[in-house]
Design a protein around this motif. Structure first.
Motif, PDB file in Angstrom:
ATOM      1  N   LEU A  61       1.683  12.138   8.546  1.00 20.33           N
ATOM      2  CA  LEU A  61       1.613  10.712   8.850  1.00 20.33           C
ATOM      3  C   LEU A  61       3.008  10.140   9.108  1.00 20.33           C
ATOM      4  N   GLU A  62       3.986  10.569   8.332  1.00 22.81           N
ATOM      5  CA  GLU A  62       5.363  10.112   8.540  1.00 22.81           C
ATOM      6  C   GLU A  62       5.861  10.489   9.925  1.00 22.81           C
ATOM      7  N   ARG A  63       5.578  11.723  10.340  1.00 20.55           N
ATOM      8  CA  ARG A  63       6.048  12.202  11.635  1.00 20.55           C
ATOM      9  C   ARG A  63       5.398  11.418  12.774  1.00 20.55           C
ATOM     10  N   ARG A  64       4.086  11.229  12.696  1.00 21.77           N
ATOM     11  CA  ARG A  64       3.377  10.508  13.754  1.00 21.77           C
ATOM     12  C   ARG A  64       3.791   9.029  13.787  1.00 21.77           C
ATOM     13  N   CYS A  65       3.916   8.415  12.628  1.00 19.44           N
ATOM     14  CA  CYS A  65       4.292   6.997  12.587  1.00 19.44           C
ATOM     15  C   CYS A  65       5.722   6.797  13.083  1.00 19.44           C
ATOM     16  N   GLY A  66       6.610   7.720  12.746  1.00 23.68           N
ATOM     17  CA  GLY A  66       7.973   7.619  13.245  1.00 23.68           C
ATOM     18  C   GLY A  66       8.004   7.621  14.760  1.00 23.68           C
ATOM     19  N   GLU A  67       7.188   8.490  15.358  1.00 22.40           N
ATOM     20  CA  GLU A  67       7.138   8.597  16.808  1.00 22.40           C
ATOM     21  C   GLU A  67       6.489   7.381  17.447  1.00 22.40           C
ATOM     22  N   GLN A  68       5.375   6.910  16.890  1.00 18.84           N
ATOM     23  CA  GLN A  68       4.549   5.914  17.571  1.00 18.84           C
ATOM     24  C   GLN A  68       4.700   4.496  17.028  1.00 18.84           C
ATOM     25  N   LEU A  69       5.338   4.345  15.862  1.00 17.69           N
ATOM     26  CA  LEU A  69       5.618   3.015  15.313  1.00 17.69           C
ATOM     27  C   LEU A  69       7.110   2.743  15.180  1.00 17.69           C
ATOM     28  N   GLY A  70       7.911   3.804  15.236  1.00 19.45           N
ATOM     29  CA  GLY A  70       9.348   3.632  15.066  1.00 19.45           C
ATOM     30  C   GLY A  70       9.796   3.629  13.632  1.00 19.45           C
ATOM     31  N   LEU A  71       8.843   3.527  12.694  1.00 18.30           N
ATOM     32  CA  LEU A  71       9.137   3.504  11.259  1.00 18.30           C
ATOM     33  C   LEU A  71       8.110   4.356  10.529  1.00 18.30           C
ATOM     34  N   THR A  72       8.532   5.007   9.463  1.00 19.40           N
ATOM     35  CA  THR A  72       7.584   5.697   8.603  1.00 19.40           C
ATOM     36  C   THR A  72       6.756   4.659   7.846  1.00 19.40           C
ATOM     37  N   PRO A  73       5.614   5.039   7.279  1.00 15.52           N
ATOM     38  CA  PRO A  73       4.826   4.069   6.513  1.00 15.52           C
ATOM     39  C   PRO A  73       5.624   3.402   5.400  1.00 15.52           C
ATOM     40  N   LYS A  74       6.493   4.142   4.732  1.00 13.97           N
ATOM     41  CA  LYS A  74       7.284   3.569   3.637  1.00 13.97           C
ATOM     42  C   LYS A  74       8.223   2.483   4.151  1.00 13.97           C
ATOM     43  N   ARG A  75       8.889   2.738   5.275  1.00 13.62           N
ATOM     44  CA  ARG A  75       9.835   1.770   5.829  1.00 13.62           C
ATOM     45  C   ARG A  75       9.101   0.579   6.438  1.00 13.62           C
ATOM     46  N   LEU A 122       0.863  -1.174   0.000  1.00 17.11           N
ATOM     47  CA  LEU A 122       0.000   0.000   0.000  1.00 17.11           C
ATOM     48  C   LEU A 122       0.901   1.225   0.000  1.00 17.11           C
ATOM     49  N   ALA A 123       0.800   2.030  -1.032  1.00 18.11           N
ATOM     50  CA  ALA A 123       1.684   3.188  -1.172  1.00 18.11           C
ATOM     51  C   ALA A 123       1.405   4.217  -0.090  1.00 18.11           C
ATOM     52  N   PRO A 124       2.447   4.882   0.428  1.00 22.52           N
ATOM     53  CA  PRO A 124       2.251   5.903   1.468  1.00 22.52           C
ATOM     54  C   PRO A 124       1.286   7.003   1.044  1.00 22.52           C
ATOM     55  N   THR A 125       1.323   7.386  -0.239  1.00 19.00           N
ATOM     56  CA  THR A 125       0.407   8.433  -0.700  1.00 19.00           C
ATOM     57  C   THR A 125      -1.045   7.961  -0.609  1.00 19.00           C
ATOM     58  N   ALA A 126      -1.292   6.717  -1.005  1.00 19.95           N
ATOM     59  CA  ALA A 126      -2.649   6.170  -0.930  1.00 19.95           C
ATOM     60  C   ALA A 126      -3.094   6.030   0.520  1.00 19.95           C
ATOM     61  N   LEU A 127      -2.172   5.635   1.383  1.00 24.86           N
ATOM     62  CA  LEU A 127      -2.491   5.498   2.803  1.00 24.86           C
ATOM     63  C   LEU A 127      -2.873   6.845   3.410  1.00 24.86           C
ATOM     64  N   ALA A 128      -2.104   7.885   3.098  1.00 23.37           N
ATOM     65  CA  ALA A 128      -2.404   9.221   3.621  1.00 23.37           C
ATOM     66  C   ALA A 128      -3.763   9.711   3.116  1.00 23.37           C
ATOM     67  N   GLU A 129      -4.081   9.419   1.865  1.00 19.65           N
ATOM     68  CA  GLU A 129      -5.385   9.819   1.330  1.00 19.65           C
ATOM     69  C   GLU A 129      -6.521   9.111   2.062  1.00 19.65           C
ATOM     70  N   ARG A 130      -6.348   7.838   2.321  1.00 13.31           N
ATOM     71  CA  ARG A 130      -7.378   7.086   3.040  1.00 13.31           C
ATOM     72  C   ARG A 130      -7.606   7.657   4.438  1.00 13.31           C
ATOM     73  N   LEU A 131      -6.519   8.107   5.063  1.00 15.94           N
ATOM     74  CA  LEU A 131      -6.603   8.600   6.431  1.00 15.94           C
ATOM     75  C   LEU A 131      -6.873  10.094   6.500  1.00 15.94           C
ATOM     76  N   GLU A 132      -6.995  10.708   5.338  1.00 15.08           N
ATOM     77  CA  GLU A 132      -7.344  12.132   5.227  1.00 15.08           C
ATOM     78  C   GLU A 132      -6.366  13.021   6.005  1.00 15.08           C
ATOM     79  N   CYS A 133      -5.092  12.811   5.737  1.00 11.24           N
ATOM     80  CA  CYS A 133      -4.055  13.644   6.343  1.00 11.24           C
ATOM     81  C   CYS A 133      -2.904  13.773   5.351  1.00 11.24           C
ATOM     82  N   SER A 134      -1.995  14.676   5.644  1.00 14.87           N
ATOM     83  CA  SER A 134      -0.848  14.839   4.745  1.00 14.87           C
ATOM     84  C   SER A 134       0.143  13.708   4.968  1.00 14.87           C
ATOM     85  N   GLN A 135       0.892  13.393   3.914  1.00  8.84           N
ATOM     86  CA  GLN A 135       1.883  12.337   4.017  1.00  8.84           C
ATOM     87  C   GLN A 135       2.967  12.706   5.036  1.00  8.84           C
TER      88      GLN A 135
END
Length: 285
Positions: A196-210, A180-193
């Motif tokens: 989403l990268e910043r929040r995922c880095g903090e709370q998942l340890g990895l960006t959506p792409k990684r 699932l491409a990060p751009t498509a994921l951000a669109e589904r979640l109605e937020c900027s990519q």
């Protein structure tokens, strides 16, 4: 579950229901003294908390032997690189497998700041040492798991809350096995990519792409271990071709696909730490 000669002992348990769905499993372990044993740990997208009360384990990141260290307890976030664990036995402890967002909620620490992992006592303080000592004094695994339940429930009561978007991102990437491409994921979640990268880095340890990269690796590893050829695995797991699969596999595990399969088969024992994932390969013994 234990060996006839008493050389090792394992016990499995489900966490307290109140810790679900983010805290996935408990595994107690005891390994007697033995010759040098080595185990390859590959990226799996999960966080791990090891609460040790025995001898230390030496952890050697692939490609960075100068960053090796000995640990007894460790909170380890998900990453994109492999590491080898080396020991000569005398290990005892409880291993807790968590989703990354649950680790964020329990310990309130930004996972991307943990690097290769951190001694939990540096986060929790003296009560972590108290837990380790109490586990050591307690002879029964059932009682030990109850102690871990109480410790984690207390952590949750003083922890943080993961973003609903981050939890949803995690679940959607898991469901799509990373395809699932990060751009498509951000669109589904109605937020900027970027958000989403910043929040995922903090709370998942990895960006959506990684994280997607790790989940594609896991899907490929499972298929390879089942005997499917690399040329067939590549398109099924979102790789351009077999050469792309080989590059990614080598970069993240230190082994190209066919050598990975050979090592997995030679290891024999099922040492995977999480259901439905290929997490570990026994290299010796």
């Amino acid at each position: 579950m234990s060996s006839p000669d008493g050389g090792w002992e394992y016990a499995l348990a489900h966490p307290h229901l109140s810790l679900g769905p983010g805290v996935l499993s408990y595994r107690g372990f005891r390994l007697a003294s033995c010759p040098l044993r080595r185990r390859l740990e590959i990226p799996c997208g999960l966080a791990t908390l090891v609460i040790g009360f025995g001898r230390p384990l030496r952890v050697v990141p692939h490609g960075s032997p100068d960053r090796s260290r000995s640990v007894v307890s460790l909170l380890s976030p998900p990453g994109t690189g492999s590491a080898t664990g080396e020991h000569t036995g005398g290990l005892q402890g409880v291993e807790v497998i968590l989703t990354p967002w649950a680790a964020f909620e329990l310990f309130g620490v930004a996972l991307h700041e943990l690097g290769l992992g951190l001694d939990p006592a540096e986060i929790v303080g003296p009560r972590f040492h108290d837990l380790s000592q109490e586990l050591d004094r307690t002879p029964c695994w059932t009682e030990r798991f109850a102690l871990v339940d109480r410790f984690l429930l207390r952590c949750r009561s003083t922890g943080r809350t993961a973003s609903d978007r981050v939890v949803s991102a995690w679940r959607q990437l898991e469901s799509a096995q990373g395809m699932l491409a990060p751009t498509a994921l951000a669109e589904r979640l109605e937020c900027s990519q970027r958000q989403l990268e910043r929040r995922c880095g903090e709370q998942l340890g990895l960006t959506p792409k990684r994280l997607a990269r790790v989940l594609r690796l896991q899907h490929a590893a499972t298929l390879l271990a089942a005997g499917i050829r690399p040329g067939e695995v590549a398109p099924r797991c979102g790789f351009y071709d077999q050469a792309h699969l080989t590059r990614e596999f080598t970069a993240m595990t230190g082994l190209p696909p066919l050598r990975f399969v050979a090592a997995h088969q030679a290891g024999g024992a099922d040492v995977n730490r999480a259901t439905g994932r290929i997490t570990s390969i026994l290299l010796d013994g």
